[in-house]
Enzyme design. Structure first.
Site, PDB file in Angstrom:
ATOM      1  N   LEU A  83       0.907  -1.174   0.150  1.00 23.71           N
ATOM      2  CA  LEU A  83      -0.426  -0.174   0.061  1.00 23.71           C
ATOM      3  C   LEU A  83       1.024   1.048   0.119  1.00 23.71           C
ATOM      4  O   LEU A  83       2.455   1.086   0.500  1.00 23.71           O
ATOM      5  CB  LEU A  83      -0.771   0.447   1.399  1.00 23.71           C
ATOM      6  CG  LEU A  83      -2.291  -0.786   1.693  1.00 23.71           C
ATOM      7  CD1 LEU A  83      -2.663  -0.827   2.776  1.00 23.71           C
ATOM      8  CD2 LEU A  83      -2.380  -0.659  -0.142  1.00 23.71           C
ATOM      9  N   ASP A  84       0.370   2.852  -0.625  1.00 19.89           N
ATOM     10  CA  ASP A  84       1.038   3.538  -0.369  1.00 19.89           C
ATOM     11  C   ASP A  84       1.717   3.566   1.159  1.00 19.89           C
ATOM     12  O   ASP A  84       0.821   3.526   2.026  1.00 19.89           O
ATOM     13  CB  ASP A  84       0.808   4.387  -1.358  1.00 19.89           C
ATOM     14  CG  ASP A  84       0.418   4.305  -2.404  1.00 19.89           C
ATOM     15  OD1 ASP A  84       0.819   3.734  -3.414  1.00 19.89           O
ATOM     16  OD2 ASP A  84      -0.848   5.298  -3.081  1.00 19.89           O
ATOM     17  N   LYS A  85       2.878   4.315   1.565  1.00 17.45           N
ATOM     18  CA  LYS A  85       3.030   4.681   2.984  1.00 17.45           C
ATOM     19  C   LYS A  85       1.974   5.445   3.233  1.00 17.45           C
ATOM     20  O   LYS A  85       1.808   5.746   4.325  1.00 17.45           O
ATOM     21  CB  LYS A  85       4.161   5.666   3.118  1.00 17.45           C
ATOM     22  CG  LYS A  85       4.300   6.312   2.471  1.00 17.45           C
ATOM     23  CD  LYS A  85       5.376   6.979   2.560  1.00 17.45           C
ATOM     24  CE  LYS A  85       6.341   8.458   2.336  1.00 17.45           C
ATOM     25  NZ  LYS A  85       7.548   8.425   2.311  1.00 17.45           N
TER      26      LYS A  85
END
Length: 174
Positions: A8-10
């Site tokens: 996932l994007d941070k």
């Protein structure tokens, strides 16, 4: 030891899956590659769509420029598709709550498809959202993830509860 199956994007909250064996990792990766995994994201966006359901289809090219943005690029991009459904509209605040179901898994796919369609995710400055005091990160949450168990083949579905900041945002908008 555990193996990361997807990322996932941070700045995105939500459900993730990890594998406990190399065999499970290979099986789950194959499910992702063959688009057998079902994913659902929830986002709060700027502006209010006139549509209730919409499917975005754009070729996306990842890691462009110093900010590593993903851009729509019909020549160098890879085909991508995301189905959207409006969950709620807040006319007074000019925001909407949207469910996104990506069919492909490109970098920043949901974020780019929404921004390109005129509905940047709230607080997602990388993709053109305005500054806001409602939430300090892009209002994107990986809600559910469904796949076949690597050993038993049983269909499994996992849902992540909203984190405090996302829940507070929804409460404020309601």
């Amino acid at each position: 030891r555990i193996w990361v199956v997807h990322r996932l994007d941070k700045v995105t909250s939500g459900v993730m899956v990890f594998a406990l064996t190399p065999e499970a990792h290979r099986n789950l990766n194959t499910q992702f590659e063959h688009r057998e995994v079902e994913k659902s994201y929830h986002a709060v966006v700027e502006n209010i769509p006139e549509w209730n359901e919409y499917t975005a289809r754009h070729s996306l090219h990842a890691n462009v420029g110093r900010k590593h943005r993903t851009v729509v690029d019909s020549h160098r991009g890879k085909p991508s598709e995301t189905a959207f459904h409006v969950l709620e509209r807040w006319q007074a605040q000019n925001h909407a709550w949207i469910e996104a179901k990506p069919k492909t898994g490109r970098t920043h796919q949901v974020r780019v498809h929404l921004a390109t369609s005129g509905f940047p995710i709230l607080a997602d400055k990388l993709y053109g959202a305005s500054k806001t005091s409602l939430i300090s990160r892009p209002a994107l949450h990986a809600q559910t993830l469904s796949f076949r168990h690597p050993s038993t083949e049983e269909k499994m579905s996992f849902t992540a509860p909203y984190p405090k900041d996302f829940k507070k945002l929804l409460d404020q908008l309601n």
